[in-house]
Scaffold this active site. Structure first.
Site, PDB file in Angstrom:
ATOM      1  CE  LYS A  96     114.143  -3.131  75.725  1.00 33.10           C
ATOM      2  NZ  LYS A  96     115.167  -3.809  74.929  1.00 33.10           N
ATOM      3  CG  ASP A 124     117.697  -5.828  76.053  1.00 30.41           C
ATOM      4  OD1 ASP A 124     117.064  -5.030  76.776  1.00 30.41           O
ATOM      5  OD2 ASP A 124     117.470  -5.977  74.845  1.00 30.41           O
ATOM      6  CD  GLU A 125     113.169  -6.787  76.145  1.00 25.84           C
ATOM      7  OE1 GLU A 125     112.460  -6.702  77.177  1.00 25.84           O
ATOM      8  OE2 GLU A 125     112.891  -6.196  75.087  1.00 25.84           O
ATOM      9  CD  GLN A 180     107.690  -3.512  77.356  1.00 28.14           C
ATOM     10  OE1 GLN A 180     107.716  -3.951  76.213  1.00 28.14           O
ATOM     11  NE2 GLN A 180     108.410  -2.469  77.733  1.00 28.14           N
ATOM     12  NE  ARG A 186     105.050  -3.215  71.822  1.00 27.12           N
ATOM     13  CZ  ARG A 186     106.187  -2.938  72.426  1.00 27.12           C
ATOM     14  NH1 ARG A 186     107.327  -3.039  71.762  1.00 27.12           N
ATOM     15  NH2 ARG A 186     106.218  -2.540  73.681  1.00 27.12           N
TER      16      ARG A 186
END
Length: 624
Positions: A31, A215-216, A246, A588
């Site tokens: 991303k 972002d996010e 997420q 992760r």
């Protein structure tokens, strides 16, 4: 060149233009690459100037990485890649005169410990229990994050006892304004409030940007969502990137519907990034199977990740008799992996709850394994560092009540609570003047006059010469003698911390960086920004690990009532978030993933037996 190396889905996201775009980007799917290449494409192909593109993210670490990548692509340093809070600071510093409150451009930013101290002082003055400080602070914070227009009325209208904190809020904001200070939540709250109430200011900021990227996006709360919509205006040139799977911060205000409804709210096109460039196949198989059981509200937004590599990787599950055996297994495995060529920084220990770390810390010391607790007691939170920075901060802003009250009797000047009350009563313009105006006994007056002289001798140079001020100030107040006398056991360590602060400020001064900018940078940093590059295993909660990756990951204490947590068991929405949290933990890992649990664990001094986490049971057929 800009489109080289992009897969078809990434390329589609980069070249989309002319309408809003939602990029659903799975873990490890590139991303950041899409965002940075899109900025470069907008500059090169659409001839949009780099300083007219705004990119917003959540951590300074992510913002720095984006800046560096764009700079490599364009040979131009972008001006507007920032975190939400840092961006709002720029709005407020530029437009301070438009604020309805009486702040100056040099307002301070209070960290959480400063804010809690203000609340405790107010509770004491109201003859209330200071144990309520965290509750009051959290209530105020939540109201600001939800962008309540009249926070006093909102809190006053809540059921008791929450309603009893309305006067605390009113005095809290008055104290901050008197100190020319804002708390962390105020940075976005006052920026949004100004954009809402001042159309000319809103239009000016909308005119600054031709394109906005976020972002996010799954982690945005109500006020961040409002900020973005205020900035976009009617143009609709916006691209948001995120992954609903997420979304793990609803407990601090993140609103999943922001990303779920984005396409509907903005008539946006959707692009999915499902090729993972981080993890091996077995790790992604585990992640996909866990998240496939997510609630149906996410239907259509759940991504099926596939690995870009053919490597199988390794996933192991180990059930131990107790937590001591669990920690010993992890330590032994780390030693084994070291012999196989892995370094300590390649490995991370993740846990749902921080109390689990005590056992692993004890075991690592026993095995001689160096470790770093991420999100632990940060350098700038240590008492001696806060003492000295409070001095420097107060020299820069003599309205800073929290700073003044921290330094007034450190080192001791015989000024107790009664004298401090008299000084507060004398307050008019700033705390130095209040100190002058207060009638004090001769001994206290002598101490006070020396402090006043010292503070005023540095106020003209603190911004440009913080290191010079620090070194002279340490001598003025004989802080070394104070440490030696006040901290019998660890004064050498504390002196070492002051020495390290001096090193930092020497670099700040040498670089020509203003002291106020240094303070701002530290307040706006997150736990991830403070992760060192030392040769050590990283130990952290899963929340602290968001956005990070490691070749080897251990997820420990996979037991019911720990992961998922006990408080989530009766709450379906919280259980959904726990599932997403496990998904984040799994993704992760790049090459090796170890899942561990213990049949028994010491809790509150007693041995407690526990069953395996439901996530282990769901994956039983897939775990070695």
């Amino acid at each position: 060149m800009i489109l080289d190396g992009l897969n078809p889905q990434q390329k589609e996201a980069v070249v989309h233009f002319g309408s809003p775009l939602l990029v659903l980007a799975g873990a490890g799917s590139g991303k950041t690459k899409v965002i940075t290449h899109k900025i470069a494409w907008l500059v090169k192909e659409k001839r949009i100037k780099a300083n007219r593109i705004l990119a917003i993210t959540f951590t300074r670490k992510a913002a720095r990485e984006m800046q560096e990548r764009v700079e490599r692509l364009l040979a131009v340093r972008p001006l507007w890649i920032s975190t939400f809070h840092a961006f709002c600071v720029r709005i407020l510093r530029e437009s301070t005169a438009e604020l309805e409150k009486g702040f100056t451009r040099k307002f301070l930013i209070y960290d959480e410990s400063d804010s809690i101290k203000v609340v405790k002082d107010i509770l004491r003055a109201l003859n209330r229990d200071i144990k309520d400080a965290d509750t009051a602070r959290a209530l105020i914070s939540k109201a600001k994050q939800e962008y309540r227009n009249n926070i006093f009325d909102y809190i006053a209208g809540l059921p008791f006892p929450a309603s009893s904190f309305a006067p605390v809020y009113r005095q809290y904001q008055a104290d901050l304004e008197q100190s020319n200070a804002m708390d962390y939540d105020d940075l976005i709250y006052f920026a949004v409030d100004m954009l809402v109430k001042k159309p000319q200011v809103r239009q000016a900021w909308q005119d600054r940007f031709d394109y906005i990227l976020v972002d996010e996006y799954q982690d945005t709360n109500k006020i961040q969502y409002t900020l973005i919509n205020l900035l976009v205006g009617a143009g609709g040139n916006i691209c948001v990137v995120g992954d609903p799977q997420q979304c793990i911060y609803t407990w601090r205000g993140a609103h999943p519907l922001n990303i779920l409804n984005f396409s509907r709210d903005h008539t946006a096109q959707e692009t999915k990034l499902e090729i993972n460039y981080r993890s091996t196949k077995k790790i992604l198989d585990i992640a996909n199977k866990v998240i496939a059981r997510a609630d149906r509200m996410w239907e259509g937004k759940i991504l099926e990740l596939s690995s870009s590599t053919q490597e199988e990787g390794e996933v192991q599950y180990v059930r131990n008799d107790d937590n001591n055996e669990e920690c010993a297994f992890i330590a032994g495995q780390i030693k084994y992996l070291r012999n196989k060529g892995y370094g300590y920084p390649d490995m991370a220990i993740l846990m749902r709850m921080s109390f689990v770390s005590r056992g692993i810390e004890h075991t690592f010391v026993k095995y001689g394994i160096p470790y770093e607790i991420v999100g632990g007691h940060a350098f700038y939170d240590r008492a001696e560092i806060k003492d000295i920075l409070s001095y420097l901060r107060f020299i820069a802003n003599k309205k800073d009540k929290t700073g003044f009250e921290r330094i007034i009797n450190v080192p001791p000047r015989s000024i107790g609570e009664k004298t401090l009350l008299k000084i507060r009563d004398s307050y008019a313009t700033d705390w130095i003047q209040a100190l002058r105006d207060t009638k004090l006994p001769p001994r206290q007056r002598a101490h006070a006059d020396r402090l006043v002289k010292s503070i005023e001798s540095y106020e003209d140079i603190i911004e440009d010469k913080p290191y010079t001020v620090l070194m002279e100030l340490l001598n003025d107040i004989d802080y070394s003698a104070y440490l030696t006398g006040h901290y019998k056991d660890d004064y050498e360590d504390r002196k070492g911390n002051i020495s390290e602060l001096a090193n930092v400020l020497k670099s700040v001064e040498a670089d020509g960086k203003p002291f106020s900018e240094f303070l701002e940078d530290n307040i706006l940093s997150s736990d991830q920004d403070r992760i060192g590059s030392s040769d050590s295993v990283k130990v952290m909660t899963i929340h602290a690990a968001k956005g990070l990756e490691f070749p080897v990951v251990f997820i420990m204490a996979l037991e019911e009532e720990i992961f998922p947590s006990a408080r989530a068991l009766g709450n379906p929405s919280q259980l959904e978030e726990e599932r997403r949290l496990f998904y984040v933990a799994v993704t992760r890992a790049k090459e090796k993933l170890y899942l561990t649990s213990a049949s028994s664990r010491m809790r509150f001094g007693n041995t407690m037996f526990s069953s395996e986490s439901r996530y282990v049971e769901e994956l039983e057929d897939d775990l070695t």
